[in-house]
Design a protein around this motif. Structure first.
Motif, mmCIF file in Angstrom:
data_model
loop_
_atom_site.group_PDB
_atom_site.id
_atom_site.type_symbol
_atom_site.label_atom_id
_atom_site.label_comp_id
_atom_site.label_asym_id
_atom_site.label_seq_id
_atom_site.Cartn_x
_atom_site.Cartn_y
_atom_site.Cartn_z
ATOM 1 N N UNK A 311 0.830 -1.203 0.000
ATOM 2 C CA UNK A 311 0.000 0.000 0.000
ATOM 3 C C UNK A 311 0.866 1.256 0.000
ATOM 4 N N UNK A 312 2.012 1.199 0.704
ATOM 5 C CA UNK A 312 2.930 2.353 0.728
ATOM 6 C C UNK A 312 3.366 2.680 -0.705
ATOM 7 N N UNK A 313 3.667 1.640 -1.474
ATOM 8 C CA UNK A 313 4.078 1.873 -2.872
ATOM 9 C C UNK A 313 2.915 2.429 -3.698
ATOM 10 N N UNK A 314 1.700 1.968 -3.416
ATOM 11 C CA UNK A 314 0.525 2.464 -4.156
ATOM 12 C C UNK A 314 0.305 3.946 -3.864
ATOM 13 N N UNK A 315 0.464 4.352 -2.605
ATOM 14 C CA UNK A 315 0.285 5.773 -2.243
ATOM 15 C C UNK A 315 1.312 6.622 -3.008
ATOM 16 N N UNK A 316 2.560 6.161 -3.013
ATOM 17 C CA UNK A 316 3.599 6.924 -3.725
ATOM 18 C C UNK A 316 3.337 6.968 -5.229
ATOM 19 N N UNK A 317 2.804 5.885 -5.745
ATOM 20 C CA UNK A 317 2.466 5.870 -7.180
ATOM 21 C C UNK A 317 1.409 6.956 -7.483
ATOM 22 N N UNK A 318 0.397 7.055 -6.602
ATOM 23 C CA UNK A 318 -0.648 8.064 -6.809
ATOM 24 C C UNK A 318 -0.058 9.477 -6.715
ATOM 25 N N UNK A 319 0.826 9.697 -5.734
ATOM 26 C CA UNK A 319 1.419 11.028 -5.565
ATOM 27 C C UNK A 319 2.318 11.377 -6.759
ATOM 28 N N UNK A 320 3.146 10.429 -7.173
ATOM 29 C CA UNK A 320 4.054 10.692 -8.299
ATOM 30 C C UNK A 320 3.279 10.964 -9.584
ATOM 31 N N UNK A 321 2.220 10.209 -9.795
ATOM 32 C CA UNK A 321 1.379 10.395 -10.982
ATOM 33 C C UNK A 321 0.762 11.794 -10.964
ATOM 34 N N UNK A 322 0.274 12.226 -9.778
ATOM 35 C CA UNK A 322 -0.368 13.541 -9.679
ATOM 36 C C UNK A 322 0.655 14.653 -9.941
ATOM 37 N N UNK A 323 1.819 14.540 -9.323
ATOM 38 C CA UNK A 323 2.837 15.591 -9.479
ATOM 39 C C UNK A 323 3.297 15.664 -10.948
ATOM 40 N N UNK A 324 3.454 14.496 -11.566
ATOM 41 C CA UNK A 324 3.870 14.477 -12.980
ATOM 42 C C UNK A 324 2.828 15.166 -13.865
ATOM 43 N N UNK A 325 1.558 15.172 -13.412
ATOM 44 C CA UNK A 325 0.499 15.794 -14.223
ATOM 45 C C UNK A 325 0.175 17.212 -13.762
ATOM 46 N N UNK A 326 1.025 17.778 -12.878
ATOM 47 C CA UNK A 326 0.857 19.197 -12.534
ATOM 48 C C UNK A 326 0.377 19.495 -11.119
ATOM 49 N N UNK A 327 0.186 18.491 -10.294
ATOM 50 C CA UNK A 327 -0.283 18.757 -8.928
ATOM 51 C C UNK A 327 0.842 19.335 -8.077
#
Ligand code: NAD
Length: 465
Positions: A311-327
């Motif tokens: 789950x820790x990796x899933x959370x980081x995946x969501x954060x990295x995806x958001x930041x890569x798209x401008x968050x």
């Protein structure tokens, strides 16, 4: 054949416990034994069953220390583990009140039709299976089980293999009350025993992810038994321009970070009116930064570790995806490893949209993405733009406006000017019924009167006079 599953400690990352699974081939014999006690359990009547449950509760209270230690070792957190311990007695008391009303009402005889006397009857499923997840290991293994026992069913529980340490001390308490041990068993293992359980019972209660829920529903369909499914969520909260900003930030923070966000009804999407958005975000960041991780010791702060490494990796995946798209991350950040455990600080993210996993998939961490809206129409549309429909919240200066918005939200329970009021977590109430909408679940309410009646088939006895 039983097997050994190594179990990870969420604080240290060490595999320091071994779970010996129940031999899957022994399941039919366990099921047959429980079924053989069903008629006696029903014959005890409601008051007799409540007496046995209360005798068990005394044993659980005596073993409180051992069970609590095990739940803490399973989950790495203290505060929520203590709350889990409190829920058992509270739920027995609450269910006793509701069950007395249910049984009184349904067994009344009444006359109807010409010369035909009609009596209502209730026929509990002989054997109910319960499959539960890791985020609240003790309480989620009992949430459906106790109502089923009160209704007159016997039950087999298969808790999560991720957090199984509490089972042994709990089983000790069951063995001390033979009438309880006759009607309730825990079996240990992973999906193999979960799958096998479905083939042995008359109804299955499943709490877990939407993906597994789908498989359980299919297996239950093949076994031709009802499946009561409580699955994942992506709960939205709408904050209107009239909301008290301080109260909204405090309520949303507690609804997002409890149990480090590892709650099915965590608030995971925040929609705020543009007019107050910046002051709201400032307040949310300020309050988030005041919270502390329960690290390095259990009592240092309030936020425990991420229990499941995946789950820790899933959370980081969501954060990295958001930041890569401008968050933009306004406080907190990626989940970090410390001494082998995974730790997530309360994290506020802005400039998000529905193209990001952070706004569509269940994150299961203390992450608060904030999206701005211009009209209530847009807010409701965004809140409903999800495959999930577990629950949600609204913060508004007027409860009428809040209720108006809540009525349009496609979820089973909406808290107004608070968060998480619709869940069993509140402990004292839970007299309300609620369904999970969309892919968050299926069939019956696990709270309120239906939490008992859903385990009883209705019968009618019709006497021609
Ligand atoms: P999961 O679906 O991975 O596992 C849940 C349980 O199902 C475990 O006991 C597992 O061993 C068992 N299992 C796995 N595959 C199976 C199969 N094919 N057949 C039968 N049993 C099988 O879920 P999880 O990761 O343990 O739990 C987290 C999820 O649970 C999150 O999505 C969370 O939102 C959800 N949840 C929902 C509620 C609710 O009330 N709606 C409450 C708590 C957690």
């Amino acid at each position: 054949m039983s097997k050994i599953i190594p179990v990870r400690n969420p604080r240290t990352g060490q595999y320091d416990y071994e779970l010996k699974t129940t031999d899957v081939h022994s399941l039919p014999a366990i099921a047959a034994e429980l079924r053989s006690h069903h008629a006696d359990w029903v014959a005890l009547g409601l008051e007799g069953r409540l007496k046995v449950l209360n005798a068990w509760r005394v044993e659980v209270e005596k073993a409180r220390g051992a069970i609590l230690d095990a739940v803490v070792a399973d989950t790495g957190r203290l505060i929520e583990s203590e709350k889990e311990m409190q829920r058992l007695p509270a739920s027995i008391d609450r269910l006793a009140i509701m069950a007395r009303e249910v049984f009184a009402e349904r067994t009344l005889s009444l006359r109807s039709m010409k010369g035909v006397e009609v009596h209502g009857g209730l026929s509990p499923f002989p054997l109910v299976g319960v499959i539960s997840p890791w985020n609240f290991p003790l309480s989620s293994s009992l949430l459906d089980t106790i109502p089923a026992l009160v209704a007159g069913c016997t039950a087999i529980v298969k808790p999560s293999e991720i957090t199984p340490r509490f089972v042994e001390p709990l089983l000790e308490t069951l063995r001390k009350v033979p009438e309880m041990y006759a009607v309730l068993r825990y079996v240990n293992g992973d999906k193999e025993i979960g799958e096998a359980l479905i083939g042995q019972v008359d109804a299955i209660c499943f709490t877990g992810s939407a993906a597994t829920g789908q498989k359980v529903a299919e297996a239950a369909g093949r076994a031709f038994i009802p499946a009561f499914l409580e699955l994942g969520g992506k709960d939205p909260v709408i904050v209107t321009a009239s909301a008290d900003i301080d109260k909204a930030a405090a309520g949303i923070l507690s609804g997002s970070v409890a149990n480090a966000g590892q709650v099915c009804v965590s608030l995971e999407r925040i929609y705020v009116d543009r007019k107050i958005a910046e002051s709201f975000v400032e307040k949310l960041v300020e309050k988030s930064q005041q919270l502390k991780l329960a690290y390095p010791t259990l009592k240092d702060g309030t936020i425990g570790p991420i229990i499941l490494e995946r789950q820790a990796h899933a959370i980081n995946q969501h954060l990295n995806d958001a930041v890569a798209k401008g968050a933009r991350i306004r406080c907190g950040g990626l989940v970090e490893q410390r001494d082998g455990g995974w730790w997530a600080s309360p994290t506020v993210v802005t400039d998000v949209d529905h193209d990001m996993m952070l706004m569509t998939d269940e994150t299961f961490g203390p992450i608060m993405p904030v999206m701005v809206y211009d009209t209530i129409e847009d807010a409701v549309q965004l809140a409903n733009d999800s495959t999930y429909g577990l629950s949600g919240a609204v913060f508004s200066g007027s409860s009428e406006e809040g209720l108006g918005i809540a009525r349009r939200m496609e979820v089973g329970a909406v808290s107004i000017n608070s968060s998480g009021l619709g869940t069993a977590a509140i402990g004292e109430g839970d007299f309300h019924e609620k369904n999970a909408f969309k892919q968050s679940g299926l069939a019956g309410s696990r709270l309120g009167y239906d939490s008992i009646t859903r385990f009883m088939r209705k019968k009618a006895y019709l006497i021609q006079n």
